[in-house]
Enzyme design. Structure first.
Site, mmCIF file in Angstrom:
data_model
loop_
_atom_site.group_PDB
_atom_site.id
_atom_site.type_symbol
_atom_site.label_atom_id
_atom_site.label_comp_id
_atom_site.label_asym_id
_atom_site.label_seq_id
_atom_site.Cartn_x
_atom_site.Cartn_y
_atom_site.Cartn_z
ATOM 1 N N ASP A 70 48.209 20.153 72.027
ATOM 2 C CA ASP A 70 47.342 19.964 70.859
ATOM 3 C C ASP A 70 46.330 21.113 70.794
ATOM 4 O O ASP A 70 46.291 21.968 71.690
ATOM 5 C CB ASP A 70 46.644 18.605 71.034
ATOM 6 N N GLU B 221 45.621 25.960 67.728
ATOM 7 C CA GLU B 221 45.517 26.902 66.585
ATOM 8 C C GLU B 221 45.099 28.297 67.024
ATOM 9 O O GLU B 221 45.539 29.254 66.357
ATOM 10 C CB GLU B 221 44.537 26.340 65.547
ATOM 11 N N ASP C 190 45.599 15.503 61.824
ATOM 12 C CA ASP C 190 44.599 14.438 61.654
ATOM 13 C C ASP C 190 44.457 14.002 60.201
ATOM 14 O O ASP C 190 43.455 14.290 59.534
ATOM 15 C CB ASP C 190 43.263 14.915 62.213
HETATM 16 C C1 GLC Z 1 43.039 16.093 67.877
HETATM 17 C C2 GLC Z 1 44.460 15.627 67.620
HETATM 18 C C3 GLC Z 1 44.532 14.123 67.682
HETATM 19 C C4 GLC Z 1 44.024 13.655 69.038
HETATM 20 C C5 GLC Z 1 42.614 14.171 69.282
HETATM 21 C C6 GLC Z 1 42.115 13.873 70.675
HETATM 22 O O1 GLC Z 1 42.199 15.696 66.859
HETATM 23 O O2 GLC Z 1 44.943 16.102 66.408
HETATM 24 O O3 GLC Z 1 45.842 13.675 67.471
HETATM 25 O O4 GLC Z 1 44.044 12.281 69.106
HETATM 26 O O5 GLC Z 1 42.576 15.588 69.104
HETATM 27 O O6 GLC Z 1 42.897 14.449 71.635
#
Ligand code: GLC
Length: 817
Positions: free
Chosen positions: A435, A438, A513
């Site tokens: 995650d 970017e 998100d």
């Molecule tokens: C980011 C991700 C989300 C995750 C959060 C905490 O916002 O996109 O899916 O739950 O981080 O890790």
């Protein structure tokens, strides 16, 4: 006069949008040209244009701007997106001059170059159809440097940034655009103005742009014919698809060079297969990953994680995967876990495995600045971090506070990173979630400053150039590392950000998100279809929405809409309401269970589509235009989709309604629920109260199914149901079934081809098997809309007396010898 005003207006808009240098310099008239046998090179006063026929159907166009001495200044010829062996390929071609034009020809394409203007027109050799003609000469100038985004101004700008570049092509009144990766807004990108800059877009709006991924690739469709353009440029790029001017579309970049690949159709399918020949295809996923996933930010501690799986089992809600979001870590340090929340992580994972489910855990790129923490120490000792030109590490806040960031463009960093996963694999973790790649940084520009510097094949390139490929390189490192550690088993890696080519490192993705709202539910279909037509087949969204809390109606409709999409994961943010399918009890729970059961029943069909995607690059989830390119009614359809070419899904995407309009393209369709037939090329007002998910099956289809299990492997593929939908019209109809062990890279497989032939008043089935896995032992055939006269399996007619063919009510059984 009108044109003049239009041009002035255009210039003003360009200035506003930071294209102030759009018209500053262009390639203009050709003064010389040479056919090297590998490519055609044209020289203008300011630049060289290199035209390479990569294959008969793909033309690469590059422009190298001359330096002050007049020398050729192409940038290094490598790509993060395009496969190495393609970059050096070329097809045979001829180049002839006639009058004021040069004609370059492959077996299927003709490129006409006007010597005065250097305008390029690419045409189909068969019928002269002009696919993508230049409207203006290609333009370039110095790159845009954003002074406010320089962290250490004293160091100047040491990077070789190429040029800001622009390509402008003629736009037909009836031209449509698809693809461009993960984008909000409409499915048809005509009239859009879009940017490629991977962005942490927490709670993005339904038209916000850019968001997490960059795929500078689009498919144009005009007069029923499709072509594709991939702009291989990693800088911030712009796609003005007839937004500013209805006569032209423009793609441009803030740096690099003009380097694009034109791909011939004429079908969308062919364009996609050319595009994936350039950028790669998705490897096969582990079979468990096509089941239902449950996630939340975050399930913890250990007994809660176990309880969620137990609750799914006791509610008879099929579940394959439970996810560990950031709270499992020890204060957000990646490759560690919190020993109070998970005192025996391995034991917890084992327990979940014993219930038939798998565990995926999150790994972010940010490494906590924390001397003594092994990942940080190793990075510092080896200088594996992204640095400023003076060598100091880029430091920025993410979840753990201040972090340093691995430089994944460096092969040594990639292999170090890949090996770190051993720590998690040793605990039994089955898959990984990368995650915040970017890369996201919690500051005003949401990422690193422009002058962060990356290894980039020893070129030490700026963040401006490397930003959009940060995630691609991270996923590559993760995928290759896990692949290496898993001894021949298939890795599972989910990525939030990405760039063209992500799919070859597995690249399952979700749309980040989103928000718990019907607007966002509606948005999932055009977003998935855009990704599907950009070579990314394994896509999904947070079911129920991430930000805010879903009410029972929204959650139920979302589960239905997602049940037949490629990646099916419910997820929600910290401190929102629970969103598991049982959260609101009945009737919602039963309706969601039915939607999930439908997916589990169709798993053999779905898995076959995954194989097709990884083998032939056909998307799993398809816009109707993919299969019905001549039907204008499909060009802007974005509230229904095809699962493969046989099943049409039209979920209800609005609150408080009991019906919706469903468009069925030509042919006869079966209502999956009632078995009734409906004639296509018509839109129906279809009754769909809350418990109904409208699903239709195309005539002549044979859909492979199995009994519903509580996880994908609970029911083996020994016994396969074949739901036969008898053709209403004469013809030959082909369906397939692919079965393998679902976990190893080089698995044995069975590949069945079913042929339904209707003619002379009767219909026959022919079944042929390829492969030697011998997993499937029995077929159970059920018939909709009639019966067959004859069944031929592996060349032999199946008869009742040879014991391989049973009639039991409406079901026929075939034993496979
Ligand atoms: C980011 C991700 C989300 C995750 C959060 C905490 O916002 O996109 O899916 O739950 O981080 O890790």
């Amino acid at each position: 006069m009108f044109k003049l005003i239009k041009h002035l207006l255009l210039l003003c808009v360009a200035i506003l949008f930071n294209f102030s240098l759009l018209y500053a310099d262009s390639v203009a008239s050709i003064i010389n040209y040479v056919n090297t046998g590998k490519y055609l090179e044209l020289e203008t006063e300011k630049a060289y244009i290199k035209l390479t026929p990569v294959t008969n159907d793909i033309i690469r166009v590059r422009v190298g701007v001359k330096d002050v001495a007049g020398n050729n200044k192409y940038l290094e010829d490598y790509s993060y997106a395009v496969l190495d062996d393609v970059i050096n390929k070329n097809a045979n071609f001829t180049a002839t001059r006639r009058g004021n034009n040069i004609y370059m020809r492959t077996d299927s394409l003709e490129v006409e170059i006007d010597l005065d203007s250097a305008l390029i027109d690419i045409r189909d050799i068969k019928d002269g159809f002009s696919y993508a003609k230049d409207f203006e000469p290609m333009a370039f100038n110095e790159p845009v440097i954003r002074q406010e985004n320089i962290e250490k101004p004293g160091l100047g700008n040491p990077f070789n940034e190429g040029n800001s570049v622009t390509v402008t092509k003629r736009l037909a009144y009836n031209e449509h655009f698809y693809g461009l990766g993960e984008k909000t807004g409409k499915f048809d990108k005509r009239r859009s103005n879009l940017q490629m800059w991977n962005t942490d877009a927490y709670g993005y709006c339904p038209t916000c742009d850019p968001i997490y991924q960059s795929h500078p690739f689009f498919i144009g469709l005009k007069d029923d014919k499709a072509y594709g353009i991939f702009f291989d440029n990693t800088y911030r790029t712009y796609f003005d698809m007839g937004y500013t001017d209805e006569d032209r579309y423009i793609f441009s970049s803030e740096g690099g060079e003009i380097d694009y690949y034109f791909m011939r159709g004429p079908s969308i399918k062919e364009v996609l297969s050319h595009y994936t020949a350039l950028t790669g295809k998705m490897p096969m996923p582990p079979k468990w990953s096509i089941g239902h996933h449950l996630c939340r930010w975050s399930y913890y501690p250990d007994n809660e994680v176990i309880e969620v799986v137990e609750t799914a089992r006791s509610n008879k809600i099929p579940l394959d995967v439970i996810w560990l979001d950031i709270h499992y870590m020890d204060e957000y340090r990646i490759f560690t876990w919190d020993k109070t929340r998970f005192s025996d992580l391995k034991g917890t994972v084992d327990k979940i495995h014993s219930m038939g489910a798998k565990v995926v855990s999150m790994i972010d790129p940010g490494v906590k600045v924390d001397p003594g923490y092994f990942v940080y120490d190793e990075m510092m000792a080896n200088e594996y971090y992204v640095k400023y030109p003076d060598g100091s590490p880029v430091i920025g806040p993410v979840w753990p506070g201040d972090c340093i960031f691995p430089d994944f463009t460096n092969p040594s960093v990639r292999s170090w990173w890949g090996n770190l996963y051993k720590v998690m694999l040793d605990q039994g973790i089955d898959g990984f979630w990368n995650d915040m790649n970017e890369p996201a940084v919690f500051n005003d520009i949401k990422t690193m400053k422009d002058d962060a510097s990356f290894y980039d094949f020893g070129l030490n390139s700026s963040h401006r150039k490397m930003h959009n490929v940060y995630a691609l390189n991270m996923i590559r490192a993760t995928y290759e590392g896990v692949l290496n550690l898993m001894n021949g088993k298939r890795p599972f890696v989910l990525s939030r950000a990405g760039f063209s080519g992500l799919q070859r490192y597995f690249g399952v993705t979700w749309t980040g998100d989103n928000i718990s709202s019907f607007e966002h539910l509606k948005l999932t279909i055009p977003m998935f279809l855009g990704l599907s037509l950009s070579g990314i087949p394994f896509v999904g969204a947070d079911i129920g929405g991430f930000n805010d809390s879903a009410d029972p109606e929204l959650l139920t409709r979302w589960y239905q809409a997602a049940a037949l999409t490629p990646f099916m994961r419910e997820h929600t943010a910290v401190s929102t309401y629970d969103q598991e399918p049982w959260a609101y009890g009945d009737p919602y729970k039963s309706i969601m269970r039915e939607a999930i059961n439908l997916r589990y029943r169709l798993l053999p069909y779905l898995y076959t589509l995954f194989h097709e995607a990884s083998n032939e690059s056909s998307p799993i989830m398809r816009p109707l235009v993919y299969e019905y390119q001549n039907d204008e009614n499909t060009y802007n359809l974005e509230d229904e989709f095809l699962l493969g070419d046989k099943i049409l899904v039209a979920p209800v995407l609005e609150r408080g309604v009991n019906n919706r309009v469903v468009y069925l393209p030509k042919g006869t369709w079966y209502d999956y629920g009632s078995g009734e037939t409906l004639e296509g090329n018509w839109a129906y007002y279809y009754s769909a109260p809350l418990h109904v998910l409208p699903v239709f099956v195309k005539e002549g289809s044979i859909i492979a199914t199995k009994e519903v299990g509580q996880y994908v492997d609970e029911v083996s593929e020994e016994e396969i149901g074949l739901q036969v939908y008898m053709p209403a019209n004469d013809g030959e109809y082909t369906s397939t079934l692919y079965v393998d062990d679902g976990e190893t890279i080089n698995s044995e497989y069975d590949n069945f081809v079913f042929k339904l032939t209707k003619g002379n008043g009767s219909t026959n089935i022919e079944i042929n098997r390829g492969g030697s896995f011998n997993k499937v032992k029995r077929f159970y055939l059920t018939f909709n809309g009639g019966d067959v006269k004859k069944i031929v399996a592996d060349g032999k007619e199946v008869t009742i007396d040879n014991n391989r063919f049973y009639i039991d009510g409406n079901t026929k059984r075939i034993d496979i010898s």
